[in-house]
Design a protein around this motif. Sequence first.
Motif, PDB file in Angstrom:
ATOM      1  N   GLY A 241       0.772  -1.239   0.000  1.00 36.23           N
ATOM      2  CA  GLY A 241       0.000   0.000   0.000  1.00 36.23           C
ATOM      3  C   GLY A 241       0.799   1.281   0.000  1.00 36.23           C
ATOM      4  N   ALA A 242       2.132   1.201  -0.011  1.00 38.01           N
ATOM      5  CA  ALA A 242       2.931   2.425  -0.017  1.00 38.01           C
ATOM      6  C   ALA A 242       2.799   3.146  -1.349  1.00 38.01           C
ATOM      7  N   LYS A 243       2.857   4.484  -1.303  1.00 33.96           N
ATOM      8  CA  LYS A 243       2.817   5.274  -2.525  1.00 33.96           C
ATOM      9  C   LYS A 243       4.099   5.112  -3.323  1.00 33.96           C
ATOM     10  N   GLY A 244       5.187   4.835  -2.626  1.00 31.58           N
ATOM     11  CA  GLY A 244       6.467   4.646  -3.276  1.00 31.58           C
ATOM     12  C   GLY A 244       7.507   4.214  -2.268  1.00 31.58           C
ATOM     13  N   PHE A 245       8.736   4.033  -2.744  1.00 35.58           N
ATOM     14  CA  PHE A 245       9.813   3.629  -1.844  1.00 35.58           C
ATOM     15  C   PHE A 245      11.088   4.362  -2.218  1.00 35.58           C
ATOM     16  N   ILE A 246      12.011   4.400  -1.259  1.00 37.18           N
ATOM     17  CA  ILE A 246      13.336   4.983  -1.458  1.00 37.18           C
ATOM     18  C   ILE A 246      14.367   3.945  -1.035  1.00 37.18           C
ATOM     19  N   ASP A 247      15.296   3.641  -1.921  1.00 37.51           N
ATOM     20  CA  ASP A 247      16.390   2.723  -1.614  1.00 37.51           C
ATOM     21  C   ASP A 247      17.426   3.496  -0.790  1.00 37.51           C
ATOM     22  N   ARG A 248      17.632   3.061   0.435  1.00 37.77           N
ATOM     23  CA  ARG A 248      18.498   3.826   1.338  1.00 37.77           C
ATOM     24  C   ARG A 248      19.940   3.870   0.849  1.00 37.77           C
ATOM     25  N   SER A 249      20.329   2.906   0.004  1.00 35.59           N
ATOM     26  CA  SER A 249      21.717   2.892  -0.474  1.00 35.59           C
ATOM     27  C   SER A 249      22.028   4.117  -1.332  1.00 35.59           C
ATOM     28  N   GLU A 250      20.993   4.744  -1.893  1.00 33.98           N
ATOM     29  CA  GLU A 250      21.203   5.957  -2.685  1.00 33.98           C
ATOM     30  C   GLU A 250      21.561   7.151  -1.812  1.00 33.98           C
ATOM     31  N   PHE A 251      21.290   7.034  -0.520  1.00 36.60           N
ATOM     32  CA  PHE A 251      21.525   8.150   0.404  1.00 36.60           C
ATOM     33  C   PHE A 251      22.341   7.686   1.619  1.00 36.60           C
ATOM     34  N   ALA A 252      23.284   6.793   1.378  1.00 41.51           N
ATOM     35  CA  ALA A 252      24.065   6.218   2.483  1.00 41.51           C
ATOM     36  C   ALA A 252      24.802   7.290   3.275  1.00 41.51           C
ATOM     37  N   GLY A 253      25.129   8.385   2.646  1.00 43.11           N
ATOM     38  CA  GLY A 253      25.886   9.434   3.322  1.00 43.11           C
ATOM     39  C   GLY A 253      25.111  10.191   4.373  1.00 43.11           C
ATOM     40  N   MET A 254      23.783   9.988   4.461  1.00 49.87           N
ATOM     41  CA  MET A 254      22.999  10.711   5.477  1.00 49.87           C
ATOM     42  C   MET A 254      23.054  10.029   6.841  1.00 49.87           C
ATOM     43  N   GLY A 259      30.600  11.385  16.142  1.00 53.90           N
ATOM     44  CA  GLY A 259      31.988  11.845  16.084  1.00 53.90           C
ATOM     45  C   GLY A 259      32.388  12.469  14.763  1.00 53.90           C
ATOM     46  N   GLU A 260      31.406  12.872  13.924  1.00 56.84           N
ATOM     47  CA  GLU A 260      31.755  13.494  12.643  1.00 56.84           C
ATOM     48  C   GLU A 260      32.473  14.829  12.866  1.00 56.84           C
ATOM     49  N   SER A 261      33.426  15.092  12.023  1.00 60.86           N
ATOM     50  CA  SER A 261      34.063  16.411  12.020  1.00 60.86           C
ATOM     51  C   SER A 261      33.081  17.420  11.444  1.00 60.86           C
ATOM     52  N   PRO A 262      33.322  18.718  11.649  1.00 65.37           N
ATOM     53  CA  PRO A 262      32.421  19.716  11.054  1.00 65.37           C
ATOM     54  C   PRO A 262      32.272  19.548   9.546  1.00 65.37           C
ATOM     55  N   GLU A 263      33.350  19.193   8.864  1.00 68.71           N
ATOM     56  CA  GLU A 263      33.283  19.019   7.411  1.00 68.71           C
ATOM     57  C   GLU A 263      32.446  17.791   7.059  1.00 68.71           C
ATOM     58  N   ALA A 264      32.653  16.710   7.804  1.00 65.06           N
ATOM     59  CA  ALA A 264      31.888  15.490   7.537  1.00 65.06           C
ATOM     60  C   ALA A 264      30.410  15.699   7.858  1.00 65.06           C
ATOM     61  N   GLU A 265      30.125  16.458   8.922  1.00 68.33           N
ATOM     62  CA  GLU A 265      28.731  16.717   9.283  1.00 68.33           C
ATOM     63  C   GLU A 265      28.055  17.566   8.217  1.00 68.33           C
ATOM     64  N   LYS A 266      28.796  18.524   7.655  1.00 65.91           N
ATOM     65  CA  LYS A 266      28.240  19.354   6.586  1.00 65.91           C
ATOM     66  C   LYS A 266      27.897  18.494   5.369  1.00 65.91           C
ATOM     67  N   ALA A 267      28.767  17.557   5.041  1.00 62.86           N
ATOM     68  CA  ALA A 267      28.519  16.658   3.914  1.00 62.86           C
ATOM     69  C   ALA A 267      27.337  15.739   4.208  1.00 62.86           C
ATOM     70  N   ARG A 268      27.282  15.234   5.443  1.00 65.06           N
ATOM     71  CA  ARG A 268      26.170  14.351   5.811  1.00 65.06           C
ATOM     72  C   ARG A 268      24.847  15.091   5.706  1.00 65.06           C
ATOM     73  N   PHE A 269      24.816  16.321   6.179  1.00 66.81           N
ATOM     74  CA  PHE A 269      23.579  17.095   6.179  1.00 66.81           C
ATOM     75  C   PHE A 269      23.119  17.394   4.752  1.00 66.81           C
ATOM     76  N   ALA A 270      24.062  17.569   3.840  1.00 70.57           N
ATOM     77  CA  ALA A 270      23.700  17.794   2.442  1.00 70.57           C
ATOM     78  C   ALA A 270      22.962  16.591   1.873  1.00 70.57           C
ATOM     79  N   VAL A 271      23.394  15.404   2.240  1.00 69.45           N
ATOM     80  CA  VAL A 271      22.713  14.193   1.771  1.00 69.45           C
ATOM     81  C   VAL A 271      21.333  14.090   2.418  1.00 69.45           C
ATOM     82  N   SER A 272      21.225  14.468   3.684  1.00 66.20           N
ATOM     83  CA  SER A 272      19.912  14.468   4.342  1.00 66.20           C
ATOM     84  C   SER A 272      18.944  15.417   3.636  1.00 66.20           C
ATOM     85  N   ARG A 273      19.439  16.574   3.212  1.00 67.31           N
ATOM     86  CA  ARG A 273      18.596  17.514   2.481  1.00 67.31           C
ATOM     87  C   ARG A 273      18.097  16.892   1.169  1.00 67.31           C
TER      88      ARG A 273
END
Length: 419
Positions: A241-254, A259-273
């Motif tokens: 019954g789901a309208k659709g799905f998202i394969d999490r492997s496409e967004f593994a970086g989120m 313990g992420e560094s500020p640079e790694a956290e910035k990159a992670r957040f971009a993937v979350s967006r």
Amino acid sequence: MAVDLTQVSNIDAEPGQLPPTMAAWVIRQEREGEPLDAFQVEEIEVPEPGAFEVIVRVMAAGVNFNNVWAALGQPVSVFRYHPDEDHHIGGSDASGVVWKVGPGVTRWHPGDEVVMHCNQASYEDPEVHGLDPLAAPSQRIWGYETSWGSFAQFTKVQAQQLLPKPAHLSWEEAASYGLTYFTAYRMLIDRARLQSGHRVLIWGAAGGLGVFATQLCKGAGAECVGVVSSPEKGRLVEQLGAKGFIDRSEFAGMMKRGGESPEAEKARFAVSRAFAKRVREVLGDAPDIVFEHVGKATFPTSVFCVKPFGKVVICGATSGYDLDFDVRYLWMRQKEILGSHFANAWECNRANALIEESLVRPVLWRTMTFDQVAEAHQLMHENKHFGKIAILVGATEEGQGRTAPSPVDPPAIRAEVGA
């Protein structure tokens, strides 16, 4: 004394009478470790029912990860929860036949066919009478925080744990759904107040919790998108019954690891967006509800994704319970975080009625035999299973126990599912 496992389906006692002993898969504290070592078959004395208790002959049992933890003795030993018993019989899902009732039990009688929910609490706790049994200090999960679970010929439960067995389901199908389905029901229906028109993001949508969350959304008239680990699992959640799905492997970086560094956290957040954008594309808007049970890896994304005034409802933390997220997205946009834990007897009865009407169906991967209880838990421990496992105990083969035609075909879905 060796136990003859070929005779587990034979009971030398009529309903109302108990044999002196039974075969049971037992964990003892001195052998906690790998499930193949921790679980051993023993001949155990059959317990007598106390006041408001019932002894049920187990026809089939369901396997859950909680008794992998029980075998390992992690994160804490189950003997911490029931120190007066030197053995642990696990199993928090079951279907069976009422065999003997204790003093005060009037609703159930020997011969009744039942399924069981796994919440126990003392009748003397005032929280049970007017607040919620989940708030009671005595609250325990049967077959994990208590002994006398379902991996035995007989189990001891409180009378309030019993529910009518759906007549159109086999024993193994009826034993497969309780713990995960009732948990998902409370999360969405009573805690998050799911309504028609809501949009919902479901993590692990093809897993034990997610398959029921997906069906509940469909039944409520809500739209959901499921996060899965493969296109095959995505097709399953669309079937449910789901309208659709998202394969999490496409967004593994989120995924948050800590313990992420500020640079790694910035990159992670971009993937979350980017992930949040995909969710909006599938649903047409940001989700009103996020169905959470992954925890550390996904929680920052859940809080970010849910719409202003939306709700993140969480019942577990399989990737870690130490959560680290940007709280500004919580307070500035007035979002809510709701904790949820299993379900009470009223919720379980309401949820079970949907199973009886086939508005929600069990999703089962494999049925194994009683001699494979330790093997089933080892598969789960090593993540080599692909969905819900049921164990035949009193039933001798799959398909037994159906006493009425099913409103839908098939009555349960057989599928390879996982987180």
